[in-house]
Design an enzyme around this catalytic site. Structure first.
Site, mmCIF file in Angstrom:
data_model
loop_
_atom_site.group_PDB
_atom_site.id
_atom_site.type_symbol
_atom_site.label_atom_id
_atom_site.label_comp_id
_atom_site.label_asym_id
_atom_site.label_seq_id
_atom_site.Cartn_x
_atom_site.Cartn_y
_atom_site.Cartn_z
ATOM 1 N N LYS A 1 3.265 11.390 6.832
ATOM 2 C CA LYS A 1 2.466 11.227 8.048
ATOM 3 C C LYS A 1 3.027 11.999 9.257
ATOM 4 C CE LYS A 1 0.372 6.839 6.640
ATOM 5 N NZ LYS A 1 -1.002 7.160 6.308
ATOM 6 N N PHE B 1 0.865 -1.184 0.000
ATOM 7 C CA PHE B 1 0.000 0.000 0.000
ATOM 8 C C PHE B 1 0.896 1.226 0.000
ATOM 9 C CE2 PHE B 1 -2.372 3.580 1.471
ATOM 10 C CZ PHE B 1 -3.562 3.452 0.800
ATOM 11 N N ASP C 1 9.661 2.839 1.605
ATOM 12 C CA ASP C 1 8.496 3.654 1.947
ATOM 13 C C ASP C 1 8.303 3.548 3.458
ATOM 14 O OD1 ASP C 1 6.064 4.738 2.526
ATOM 15 O OD2 ASP C 1 5.013 3.888 0.799
#
Ligand SMILES: Cc1ncc(COP(=O)(O)O)c(C=O)c1O
Length: 404
Positions: A260, A146, A231
């Site tokens: 984030k 994801f 990532d």
């Protein structure tokens, strides 16, 4: 007729249902305030936040040091665009590069933008540095990945909900099973520019690869002149008890993708961080974003990096992560089939006999705990790193109550 406090939340949820696109299925709670690890809803009920906005709130809600940096900057200068310099971007880039042990930082806003940027950098590096023929570059990605919601990224997702009906998809991605270094080695050819991986797969349910996998990927990439892009948008910045999940195996990727928590839970801030020989391939005008590197985000990001540089949050996440792991493991066999824990990040697989993940999340909500299910049977737990051991114990007790 006067509105009772009790139905205010229901009214607000109905209003959302009437006028918001239905691209989410939120749990029925309407947050109004939050502080630290606690969220208060419009009806005054308090909830322990075990989701942290998917790790964007690693430092908790309204951390005083981050709020102070934001407030101070809000009054001075918020946006310049990159057409001009601003006095916060240089210090932020320097601090973040130092935290990562790299030369250069390319700031963006959302995580998906950082991933898109990483893909562009890898392709440009492939053509300009490695000598791959025009338009032939490929990137190896993992099953179960994801990396965000943009059209290129969903094109290489194998989750039907994320992927289906959004084609045509961008070519140039090769899939391998997650955690299988031999498959990566076998998939590499002369056109491979990069391997793009989550060091721990978050949305997939906190899937931790076998010990040694990241080290082998590092070796394979180095031996084949292929970039290793990590990532760390969800796994990085203290979550797993280290600054980066890659640190668990003592490896350094060629490219870090961050997001984030970099924005301190206040605003979107993402970044691609790499050395000059990689990120230096991007020339003026080839990439950018109106809001990327804005002074408000840079001021917040700088404070976040300063907080991480002390190591305090990483140490805390490691120690409390062990406490969380102990608590969760005591539930295995009692409505839980498996748990996977890395620092203060856990995937809890719910026994189907105990209900769907969503049902457990709803029951926990009724007991004052915020969690989110993923992929049907898994509950993801990611509290702010400021959570206390007693709060973890209380949360485990609530979980025990909602399991058979
Ligand atoms: C590993 C990873 N990469 C990228 C993203 C996308 O980030 P954003 O939602 O900020 O675009 C996410 C979001 O959950 C993520 O977990």
């Amino acid at each position: 007729m006067s509105t009772t406090v009790d139905d205010l939340g229901a009214q607000l949820i109905a209003a959302e249902g009437a006028h918001l696109a239905h691209n989410y299925h939120p749990l029925p709670v309407v947050a109004a305030r939050a502080e630290g690890v606690w969220v208060t809803d419009v009806e005054g009920k308090r909830y322990l936040d075990l989701l942290s906005a998917y790790s964007a709130l690693n430092f908790g809600h309204g951390h005083p040091a981050i709020l102070a940096a934001a407030r101070e900057q809000l009054e001075r200068l918020t946006l310049t665009s990159r057409a001009f310099h601003n006095d916060k971007l240089g210090p932020f880039a320097t601090a973040l590069a130092q935290l990562c042990g790299k030369d250069l930082v390319l700031p963006m806003n959302t995580g998906a933008e950082a991933v898109e940027t990483g893909i562009k950098v890898a392709r440009a590096w492939g053509y300009r540095s490695k000598g791959i023929a025009p338009d032939a570059a490929t990137i190896i990605v993992a099953n179960g990945n994801f990396h965000g919601r943009t059209t290129t990224i969903v094109g290489f997702s194998d989750d039907p909900t994320a992927h289906d009906d959004f084609g045509p998809y961008a070519p140039g991605f090769v899939h391998v099973p997650y955690g299988d270094a031999d498959a990566i080695a076998a998939a590499i050819d002369d056109n491979t520019a990069a391997v793009l991986l989550e060091p721990i797969q978050g949305e997939a349910g906190i899937v931790i690869p076998p010990e040694g996998f990241l080290r082998r990927v590092r070796e394979i990439c180095s031996a084949n002149n292929v970039l290793f892009i990590a990532d760390e948008i969800q796994s990085g910045l203290g979550r797993v008890g280290e600054t980066f999940a890659c640190d668990r195996e003592g490896i350094v990727p060629d490219v870090y993708l961050l997001g984030k928590a970099l924005g301190g839970g206040i605003l979107p801030l993402s970044a691609v961080v790499a050395n000059e020989d990689v990120l230096g391939v991007i020339r003026p005008g080839e990439h950018g974003s109106t809001f990327g590197g804005n002074p408000l985000a840079a001021a917040v990001g700088l404070r976040v990096v300063e907080m991480l540089a002390s190591g305090e949050f990483q140490t805390r996440a490691k120690a409390l992560g062990e406490h969380l792991a102990q608590g969760l493991e005591s539930l295995v066999g009692h409505g839980v089939t498996a748990v996977r824990v890395a620092g203060l990040w856990a995937g809890v697989d719910i026994d189907p006999a105990a209900g769907r993940g969503r049902e457990i999340a709803e029951k926990l909500l009724a007991r004052g705990v915020l969690v989110k299910d993923t992929h049907g049977q898994t509950i993801r737990i990611a509290p702010p790193l400021t959570i206390r051991a007693t709060e973890i114990d209380w949360a485990i007790d609530q979980l025990r109550h909602v399991l058979p």
